[in-house]
Motif scaffolding. Sequence first.
Motif, PDB file in Angstrom:
ATOM      1  N   LEU A  78       0.518  -1.216  -1.218  1.00 33.13           N
ATOM      2  CA  LEU A  78       1.655  -0.450  -1.729  1.00 33.13           C
ATOM      3  C   LEU A  78       2.977  -1.143  -1.373  1.00 33.13           C
ATOM      4  O   LEU A  78       3.881  -1.246  -2.192  1.00 33.13           O
ATOM      5  N   ALA A  79       3.064  -1.622  -0.126  1.00 33.65           N
ATOM      6  CA  ALA A  79       4.287  -2.300   0.307  1.00 33.65           C
ATOM      7  C   ALA A  79       4.505  -3.588  -0.496  1.00 33.65           C
ATOM      8  O   ALA A  79       5.633  -3.887  -0.927  1.00 33.65           O
ATOM      9  N   GLN A  80       3.439  -4.369  -0.709  1.00 36.64           N
ATOM     10  CA  GLN A  80       3.550  -5.606  -1.489  1.00 36.64           C
ATOM     11  C   GLN A  80       3.932  -5.307  -2.932  1.00 36.64           C
ATOM     12  O   GLN A  80       4.718  -6.038  -3.540  1.00 36.64           O
ATOM     13  N   MET A  81       3.365  -4.225  -3.459  1.00 32.18           N
ATOM     14  CA  MET A  81       3.682  -3.842  -4.838  1.00 32.18           C
ATOM     15  C   MET A  81       5.149  -3.446  -4.960  1.00 32.18           C
ATOM     16  O   MET A  81       5.836  -3.840  -5.907  1.00 32.18           O
ATOM     17  N   MET A  82       5.648  -2.721  -3.991  1.00 35.05           N
ATOM     18  CA  MET A  82       7.047  -2.318  -4.024  1.00 35.05           C
ATOM     19  C   MET A  82       7.975  -3.527  -3.876  1.00 35.05           C
ATOM     20  O   MET A  82       9.017  -3.617  -4.510  1.00 35.05           O
ATOM     21  N   GLU A  83       7.566  -4.465  -3.028  1.00 35.80           N
ATOM     22  CA  GLU A  83       8.360  -5.684  -2.857  1.00 35.80           C
ATOM     23  C   GLU A  83       8.422  -6.475  -4.160  1.00 35.80           C
ATOM     24  O   GLU A  83       9.482  -6.982  -4.545  1.00 35.80           O
ATOM     25  N   ALA A  84       7.279  -6.554  -4.841  1.00 34.03           N
ATOM     26  CA  ALA A  84       7.236  -7.271  -6.117  1.00 34.03           C
ATOM     27  C   ALA A  84       8.099  -6.565  -7.164  1.00 34.03           C
ATOM     28  O   ALA A  84       8.856  -7.205  -7.907  1.00 34.03           O
ATOM     29  N   LYS A  85       8.025  -5.242  -7.212  1.00 40.82           N
ATOM     30  CA  LYS A  85       8.806  -4.487  -8.199  1.00 40.82           C
ATOM     31  C   LYS A  85      10.300  -4.600  -7.910  1.00 40.82           C
ATOM     32  O   LYS A  85      11.117  -4.699  -8.835  1.00 40.82           O
ATOM     33  N   ARG A 137      -7.192   2.566   4.844  1.00 40.83           N
ATOM     34  CA  ARG A 137      -5.840   3.142   4.757  1.00 40.83           C
ATOM     35  C   ARG A 137      -4.774   2.053   4.938  1.00 40.83           C
ATOM     36  O   ARG A 137      -3.779   2.006   4.201  1.00 40.83           O
ATOM     37  N   SER A 138      -4.981   1.199   5.937  1.00 43.07           N
ATOM     38  CA  SER A 138      -4.022   0.116   6.187  1.00 43.07           C
ATOM     39  C   SER A 138      -3.949  -0.833   4.991  1.00 43.07           C
ATOM     40  O   SER A 138      -2.873  -1.322   4.628  1.00 43.07           O
ATOM     41  N   SER A 139      -5.108  -1.094   4.388  1.00 42.01           N
ATOM     42  CA  SER A 139      -5.153  -1.951   3.205  1.00 42.01           C
ATOM     43  C   SER A 139      -4.349  -1.346   2.060  1.00 42.01           C
ATOM     44  O   SER A 139      -3.587  -2.034   1.368  1.00 42.01           O
ATOM     45  N   PRO A 161      13.715   4.236  -9.957  1.00 41.01           N
ATOM     46  CA  PRO A 161      14.923   4.577  -9.181  1.00 41.01           C
ATOM     47  C   PRO A 161      15.007   3.829  -7.870  1.00 41.01           C
ATOM     48  O   PRO A 161      16.051   3.348  -7.492  1.00 41.01           O
ATOM     49  N   SER A 162      13.899   3.778  -7.161  1.00 38.78           N
ATOM     50  CA  SER A 162      13.882   3.026  -5.909  1.00 38.78           C
ATOM     51  C   SER A 162      12.443   2.768  -5.504  1.00 38.78           C
ATOM     52  O   SER A 162      11.534   3.481  -5.913  1.00 38.78           O
ATOM     53  N   ALA A 163      12.263   1.718  -4.717  1.00 38.46           N
ATOM     54  CA  ALA A 163      10.909   1.383  -4.269  1.00 38.46           C
ATOM     55  C   ALA A 163      10.368   2.465  -3.348  1.00 38.46           C
ATOM     56  O   ALA A 163       9.183   2.785  -3.383  1.00 38.46           O
ATOM     57  N   GLU A 164      11.248   3.049  -2.548  1.00 40.55           N
ATOM     58  CA  GLU A 164      10.798   4.076  -1.598  1.00 40.55           C
ATOM     59  C   GLU A 164      10.260   5.295  -2.327  1.00 40.55           C
ATOM     60  O   GLU A 164       9.216   5.842  -1.970  1.00 40.55           O
ATOM     61  N   ALA A 165      10.938   5.710  -3.381  1.00 44.35           N
ATOM     62  CA  ALA A 165      10.488   6.873  -4.148  1.00 44.35           C
ATOM     63  C   ALA A 165       9.143   6.587  -4.809  1.00 44.35           C
ATOM     64  O   ALA A 165       8.255   7.442  -4.835  1.00 44.35           O
ATOM     65  N   GLU A 166       8.997   5.377  -5.317  1.00 46.17           N
ATOM     66  CA  GLU A 166       7.728   5.003  -5.938  1.00 46.17           C
ATOM     67  C   GLU A 166       6.610   4.978  -4.910  1.00 46.17           C
ATOM     68  O   GLU A 166       5.481   5.402  -5.183  1.00 46.17           O
ATOM     69  N   LEU A 167       6.913   4.466  -3.730  1.00 46.71           N
ATOM     70  CA  LEU A 167       5.911   4.415  -2.670  1.00 46.71           C
ATOM     71  C   LEU A 167       5.459   5.811  -2.281  1.00 46.71           C
ATOM     72  O   LEU A 167       4.276   6.082  -2.133  1.00 46.71           O
ATOM     73  N   GLN A 168       6.410   6.716  -2.153  1.00 46.83           N
ATOM     74  CA  GLN A 168       6.071   8.094  -1.812  1.00 46.83           C
ATOM     75  C   GLN A 168       5.219   8.738  -2.907  1.00 46.83           C
ATOM     76  O   GLN A 168       4.280   9.483  -2.634  1.00 46.83           O
ATOM     77  N   ARG A 169       5.562   8.440  -4.155  1.00 51.36           N
ATOM     78  CA  ARG A 169       4.797   9.006  -5.266  1.00 51.36           C
ATOM     79  C   ARG A 169       3.341   8.533  -5.233  1.00 51.36           C
ATOM     80  O   ARG A 169       2.412   9.304  -5.418  1.00 51.36           O
ATOM     81  N   LEU A 170       3.176   7.231  -4.992  1.00 49.55           N
ATOM     82  CA  LEU A 170       1.836   6.681  -4.945  1.00 49.55           C
ATOM     83  C   LEU A 170       1.061   7.177  -3.726  1.00 49.55           C
ATOM     84  O   LEU A 170      -0.142   7.404  -3.785  1.00 49.55           O
ATOM     85  N   LYS A 173      -9.118   1.509  -4.739  1.00 47.22           N
ATOM     86  CA  LYS A 173      -9.388   0.738  -5.955  1.00 47.22           C
ATOM     87  C   LYS A 173      -8.270   0.913  -6.982  1.00 47.22           C
ATOM     88  O   LYS A 173      -7.875  -0.048  -7.655  1.00 47.22           O
ATOM     89  N   ASP A 174      -7.749   2.119  -7.091  1.00 49.69           N
ATOM     90  CA  ASP A 174      -6.673   2.380  -8.043  1.00 49.69           C
ATOM     91  C   ASP A 174      -5.404   1.618  -7.654  1.00 49.69           C
ATOM     92  O   ASP A 174      -4.744   0.982  -8.494  1.00 49.69           O
ATOM     93  N   VAL A 175      -5.060   1.682  -6.382  1.00 49.66           N
ATOM     94  CA  VAL A 175      -3.879   0.971  -5.898  1.00 49.66           C
ATOM     95  C   VAL A 175      -4.062  -0.549  -6.037  1.00 49.66           C
ATOM     96  O   VAL A 175      -3.122  -1.276  -6.372  1.00 49.66           O
ATOM     97  N   GLN A 176      -5.264  -1.016  -5.797  1.00 51.17           N
ATOM     98  CA  GLN A 176      -5.541  -2.452  -5.887  1.00 51.17           C
ATOM     99  C   GLN A 176      -5.302  -2.959  -7.310  1.00 51.17           C
ATOM    100  O   GLN A 176      -4.752  -4.047  -7.511  1.00 51.17           O
ATOM    101  N   VAL A 177      -5.712  -2.170  -8.294  1.00 49.30           N
ATOM    102  CA  VAL A 177      -5.483  -2.556  -9.694  1.00 49.30           C
ATOM    103  C   VAL A 177      -3.986  -2.654  -9.985  1.00 49.30           C
ATOM    104  O   VAL A 177      -3.506  -3.622 -10.591  1.00 49.30           O
TER     105      VAL A 177
END
Length: 326
Positions: free
Chosen positions: A82-89, A75-77, A97-106, A121-125
């Motif tokens: 997700l946090a790194q992906m949002m930072e990159a985006k 879960r922590s991974s 619209p926003s990184a927070e909304a995307e994070l919640q969606r994921l 595995k899906d998030v890692q891809v």
Amino acid sequence: MTNTGDVALHDRVRVHAHEYSEHVKLAFVQLAEVWQDLETTAEQQKTDLESTFKAALNTWTDAVGRAKDQQQQVRSSIQQMLAQMMEAKEALGADDPSAEAELQRLQGSRSAHKTLRAWQKDVQVKASYWEKCRLQRVAEYEDLQARILALRKLCGLGAMPAADKPDISKANMVFLKLELERLSAEKERREDLLRRLLAELHSVCDDIGEDVKAAAAEVHPNLVYMWDEEAAKVLRDVYKLSSTYTSGSTGGMIDLSDSSISRLSAKLGAMKDLKVHSRFTAAGSAAAMSCLDPCILCQLPAMCMYSHVILLCLHTCWTSVAISCS
């Protein structure tokens, strides 16, 4: 449909439970014999049994705890990716619209996966994709910055203020590309100006018999590249390699700074003054020669051994011409 692996595990548990029961019964018989031999009190026997039961239960509890620790690590991974992906985006200026909304969606997409591992595995891809995009943008940003720095140095301009961290957003990348185009145009303008000045210097030096390359080298040793075709080809190759500019890579290039252009203009002015002075001196010498008696002119070759006398005569005639002109 029941998973074959799950059936095998359940069967193994049932077998173990039966074996465990038989083992407990045998162990209890042996304990009873030992307690009787040791005259262990009923209270002590109860305490020993409770301790044994607790240890057996703790073994299973510890197994569950280790499994849950692994679950939490996954879960922590996922959260970290997700946090790194949002930072990159966010850094890339993605259109969400926003990184927070995307994070919640994921995070909510967990329901779309049967297992936590499948979600990981899906998030890692996805995270790997966005990290690759970020690294590519950083490389492009550094390349643009290096080109801009080299061109500014070439044109004698100060460096741009350093940023705390790379701004790789779409807007800033567009700005950097426009700045690179502007500086490239400025470089070409300065090169054209230098060519015009050098062409004029070449013409003046030819008129007065001066070495144009030596005159240009006094301004900057690499100005010879501006009209030497072979050297110019080498210079163009150097410019083509400028995509990998470093802070010191412009050392062998032509100095296009305002100072260099001013020095060349000053050199051209000095050569023009020398040309005017040479013409005036030649005109004066011709006038002085015209004042000499024709008989003296005919005898000049024979009088070369008395050159100092001839020079004295020329000086006298030149003085007379100057007085008459005034």
